[in-house]
Design an enzyme around this catalytic site. Structure first.
Site, short mmCIF file in Angstrom:
data_model
loop_
_atom_site.label_atom_id
_atom_site.label_comp_id
_atom_site.label_asym_id
_atom_site.label_seq_id
_atom_site.Cartn_x
_atom_site.Cartn_y
_atom_site.Cartn_z
N CYS A 123 36.60 48.62 46.44
CA CYS A 123 36.11 49.37 45.48
C CYS A 123 34.29 50.20 46.18
O CYS A 123 34.40 51.35 46.40
CB CYS A 123 35.83 49.14 44.27
SG CYS A 123 37.47 49.30 43.31
N PHE A 128 37.61 49.60 35.18
CA PHE A 128 36.51 49.01 35.27
C PHE A 128 36.57 47.64 35.41
O PHE A 128 35.60 46.83 35.92
CB PHE A 128 35.37 49.22 34.36
CG PHE A 128 35.07 50.65 34.32
CD1 PHE A 128 34.30 51.16 35.21
CD2 PHE A 128 35.70 51.52 33.10
CE1 PHE A 128 33.84 52.68 35.20
CE2 PHE A 128 35.30 52.77 33.39
CZ PHE A 128 34.46 53.57 34.04
N LEU A 129 37.64 46.77 35.42
CA LEU A 129 37.76 45.33 35.70
C LEU A 129 37.17 44.76 37.15
O LEU A 129 37.40 45.45 38.18
CB LEU A 129 39.17 44.75 35.61
CG LEU A 129 40.30 45.22 36.48
CD1 LEU A 129 40.12 44.28 37.82
CD2 LEU A 129 41.71 45.16 35.98
#
Ligand code: UDX
Length: 451
Positions: free
Chosen positions: A258, A148-149
């Site tokens: 993303c 999730f960075l």
């Protein structure tokens, strides 16, 4: 893996890749020039490299020795064939699974770290298990451990994540991964789920974050026509603890590797299961994002009297956000292409993105947005100093929120530009109330009181 290595000095980490050039760069003595720019990363690499983190191209050796393997490869959107433009291209994931299945020895835990369409773990399992059945000396467990960075804050996000997801059905394997994270993350932040929930949670988290940006960007357009100010609206709604204040910054649209890809994967998954209303709902988040980029370009053309031929436009910022040199899906790409197509001469500056990357991004990668765009390479220059980019131009467009752009000396700028001069601020960077007195025009995205 650098952060893992720093926090787990008793564990050996090996980062392996078939790309010799990249591995050589990661091993370079010059830490200021690592392949990925990320604040704080080079400092950690300096401590852990050749201590308990090595970079190597010896895939077979690393796979053979490993107790746990993280698959962390590229999963871009498929360009052709079934699901083209929506689902991920899994060729690299599949080839990793095949290689692991062939070479691994004894028991190996395989962790999906790449963001993947839901049910990819099944593909990995199928490939691994097909080798397991023939040779009894090897066995595998598959886990999903999505990342999730965010770029630019990757190190702090990894050091202190909101949560870590471990999805799987093998309790021993899940505990083994859990125990690695326990070296620096408290147990209450480590969440166990089944494989499919873990995979779907990653896509859903990104879809929700992107949805907030499309929501506030849609409101920015209403602000511009009604006299409202989108930052005031964002501040007002963000004070509601149910809404929260983060991810409400309007801008030229979200970029990065993303958001678009993950939403399109969700769209594809929904359509696959016949959930067309769900697919349409999420697709609209991407559509608003594309529209926002087009909207910015159209405003520029209209304010410059509908004609950009023989006009010089300075572009400040090409990265998809500050503190990264990543340009993937950056809104700057579509906006610059459309401006070039109008015949404008672009003088581009970015703090971290190089001339080569900008040229490759604009001229070599195929565009999904603008099939008929005509691009003339000689209408583009790169300037390492942003004042030189702005000099003698007709307009400046601020596209990335780099800190240095907040402190531009507009009085100095006003002496060396062609009038009437326009500033297009898509990131609410300019707070200077004196702009109009300097004889400069300004348009700020979402600011209806100015426009
Ligand atoms: C994102 C997710 O945040 C992260 O959890 C996931 O692991 C990977 O995808 P990233 O793409 O690195 O991370 O950057 P992020 O900070 O989320 O920004 C994405 C885009 O949204 C950028 O173009 C940014 O400028 C834009 N953005 C972000 C806004 O326009 N407004 C905001 O309020 C926040």
């Amino acid at each position: 893996m650098a952060v893992f290595a720093k926090n787990c000095p008793h564990i050996e980490f090996e980062v392996v890749d078939i790309n010799k050039e990249r591995i050589r760069a990661w091993n370079s003595k010059d830490l200021s020039n690592l392949p990925v720019f990320e604040p704080g990363l080079s400092e950690i690499i300096k401590i852990v490299r050749d201590r308990n983190l090595i970079f190597s191209t010896d895939l077979n050796n690393s796979i053979r020795k490993a107790d746990m393997i993280f698959i962390s490869v590229n999963t871009p959107i498929k360009k052709t064939g079934l699901g083209a433009g929506e689902t991920s291209d899994l060729r690299w994931v599949e080839s990793c699974a095949r290689q692991i299945s062939e070479i691994a020895e004894n028991h190996t835990i395989v962790v999906e770290k790449s963001t993947l369409p839901v049910k990819t773990a099944q593909t990995i399992k199928d490939i691994l298990l097909s080798s397991e059945s023939g040779i009894k000396t090897k066995s595998f467990s598959v886990l999903s451990n999505p990342e999730f960075l965010a770029e630019g804050t990757a190190i702090s996000d990894l050091e202190a994540p909101d949560r870590v997801l471990i999805g799987g059905d093998d309790k021993h394997a899940m505990k083994a991964l859990n125990d690695i994270y326990l070296n620096w993350i408290p147990q209450e932040k480590l969440i166990f789920t089944n494989l499919w929930s873990s995979e779907l949670s990653k896509l859903t988290a990104n879809a929700f974050l992107a949805q907030r940006i499309s929501s506030i960007n849609s409101i920015s357009a209403i602000c511009e026509v009604t006299g409202a100010d989108v930052n005031e609206v964002a501040n007002a709604i963000g004070k509601d603890s149910r809404i929260g204040s983060k991810f409400l910054q309007s801008g030229p649209g979200f970029g990065g590797s993303c958001f678009k890809k993950d939403i399109l994967n969700l769209v594809y998954l929904s359509k696959y299961f016949g959930l067309n209303e769900v697919a349409n709902y999420w697709r609209s988040v991407v559509e608003i994002n594309t529209w926002q980029q087009t909207r910015v370009y159209e405003v520029i053309v209209k304010k410059l009297y509908g004609n950009l031929a023989n006009k010089k436009i300075a572009i400040l910022g090409f990265a998809f956000k500050k503190n990264t040199n990543d340009t993937r899906e950056s809104p700057s790409i579509a906006i610059c292409k459309n401006l070039l197509n109008e015949g404008a001469f672009l003088s581009i500056h970015d703090v971290k993105v190089t001339k080569e990357i900008i040229e490759n991004t604009l001229f070599e990668s195929p565009s999904t947005l603008d099939k008929n765009v005509y691009l003339n390479k000689s209408n583009l220059e790169f300037q390492p100093n942003f004042y030189d980019a702005i000099k003698n131009s007709d307009a400046v467009v601020l596209l990335t929120e780099w800190e240095v752009y907040k402190n531009i000396d507009w009085e100095c700028v006003s002496k060396n530009v062609r009038k009437p001069f326009w500033i297009f601020d898509t990131r609410s960077l300019i707070k200077d109330k004196n702009i109009h007195n300097l004889g400069l025009n300004i348009w700020q995205l979402g600011n209806g009181s100015l426009n």
